[in-house]
Scaffold this active site. Structure first.
Site: not given
Ligand code: NDP
Length: 422
Positions: A413, A150, A51, A43, A48, A408, A154
């Protein structure tokens, strides 16, 4: 002489591990922490925090453009990526190293977090993960972002706003699976309105190096030429290679430490928190879990983490803030629900000329009148939802929302003035 060197030995000095250590120490425990990389974990160093700094940098583009509507004229603008990359690094002189020394502890806490997971396809070694993106020496001219979670959403937004020709590819029909459908569709349309090339039902088959960059061949055989490819396709628990299985700790199929409600593993003296347990993989959740373990072990109060009503934000452009289930999930959980939805153009944009809309959604359990979810896409969504999340935690009803007088003029709101369900 004590039986063990330490009362608690924490493996991993990320947000969760650090919090558990500090709380345990404040309760009188003798605590040691080991970290293989930088203090602060993902993080603070590769997630986080840097980022969010990148998101601020990206947002200046809109701010400079919008300033004109308010009478400001600005001179030439330019962006220097190496300056941003250098300025975001925060150094801490206090480090801890454990090497070649045998240490005993009454309790061990696994807080090792997670690492990026990338699919196995030809040329994947040419792609970047989110770990590398924070140290890129040059801002690419063109980028392809793969994934629809996520991180992908982002970073597609950050790159696009910094002027990079950005294409985001998601394998399914609509990104951000698990989020409210209206939110997902709304964000997709806002991103496209900003001319970000967002493609669904699209996946990469192979990547190769070509003169002047990289070529991604897609599964439909079309090709994309680019300078960098970011894979943000999820993260997996970082639990292998530290002797957990040898110690008899049960891991699930993904490698996450299986824990009970108190975050205790199958070995009673070994505990685990955060992404290493793959429950809700968010920094504040890991911090909460770490606090609970410390209280259970050293505070004399058995404390289980509460994983309900966890709010989160996606720092997309525009950002999402959300607490509670999606409309679909709320219907399954509560049966009869009322949904309130509002879409409007924020006051600021009456002068900027920007067509950007804000979406707000409020979901009520009809039987109890409790507000069970709030979803928002628009400026400051994370800040707004954080405040309302307290009200939901307290069990606020729609009648109490209605009885609350708005501030307001604000966007927030709108959440206390929604009159008619859709
Ligand atoms: P996520 O699990 O959120 O998303 C992974 C994405 O990759 C999904 O869209 C998934 O698709 C896709 N995917 C998985 N495998 C493949 C593949 N083989 N080929 C193509 N696409 C694939 O992971 P992130 O990497 O975005 O983030 C990791 C973690 O970090 C998250 O769990 C999140 O909680 C945390 N995070 C939180 C943030 C915040 O609070 N703002 C910011 C950044 C990260 P599908 O949906 O179809 O499975």
């Amino acid at each position: 002489m004590a039986e063990f060197d330490y009362d608690l030995f924490v493996i991993g000095a990320g947000s969760g591990g650090v919090r558990a250590s500090r709380v345990a120490a404040s309760l009188g425990a003798r605590v040691a922490v080991a970290e293989e990389s930088d203090l602060g974990g993902t993080c603070v160093n590769l997630g986080c925090v840097p980022k969010k700094l990148f998101v601020y940098a990206a947002h200046f583009r809109d701010d400079f453009e919008d300033a004109a509507g308010f009478g400001w004229s600005l001179g030439d603008r330019s962006f220097d990526w190496p300056t941003l990359v250098a300025n975001k690094d925060v150094h801490d002189a206090h480090t801890l190293e454990v090497s070649g020394k045998t240490i005993t502890a009454a309790n061990i806490l696994i807080a090792t977090g997670s690492q990026p997971s990338m699919p196995d396809l030809p040329g994947i070694e040419l792609a970047l993960s989110s770990d590398q993106i924070f140290h890129l020496s040059e801002l690419p001219r063109r980028v392809v972002v793969v994934g629809g979670g996520y991180i992908a959403v982002e970073f597609a937004g950050i790159f696009h706003a910094l002027g990079v020709e950005t294409t985001q590819l998601y394998r399914g029909p609509l990104f951000l699976r698990g989020f409210d459908d209206d939110v997902r569709k709304f964000l997709a349309s806002e991103m496209r309105a900003r001319d970000l090339d967002l493609r669904f039902e699209t996946n990469v088959a192979s990547i190769e190096k070509v003169a002047g960059g990289l070529r991604a061949t897609l599964e439909d055989n079309s090709v994309l030429e680019t300078d960098a490819i970011l894979y943000a396709t999820g993260r997996v628990p970082k639990t292998r290679g530290i002797g957990l299985e040898e110690a008899g700790v049960a891991l699930d199929a993904k490698g996450a430490v299986s824990v009970d409600a108190f975050s205790r593993s199958s070995v009673p003296s070994i505990w685990a928190i955060g992404d290493a347990t793959d429950r809700i993989n968010l920094t504040p959740v890991a911090i909460h879990e770490g606090t609970c373990v410390a209280k259970t072990l050293f505070g004399g109060v058995d404390t289980t983490p509460d994983h309900t009503g966890v709010a989160s934000a996606v720092f997309s452009q525009p950002p999402i803030g959300t607490v509670g289930p999606s409309e679909g999930a709320a219907r399954e959980i509560h049966g009869e629900i009322d949904v309130y939805r509002s879409k409007f153009r924020a006051l600021k944009h009456t002068l900027t000329g920007r067509e950007e809309q804000t979406l707000m959604k409020l979901i009520v359990d009809r039987a109890s009148n409790r507000v069970v979810a709030l979803h928002m896409v628009g400026a400051d969504a994370g800040e707004i939802i954080q405040g309302f999340a307290v009200a939901l935690k307290c069990g606020a009803t729609k009648a109490q929302f209605d009885a609350t007088i708005g501030i307001h003029p604000t966007s927030a709101e709108e959440f206390v003035t929604m009159r008619d369900p859709v």
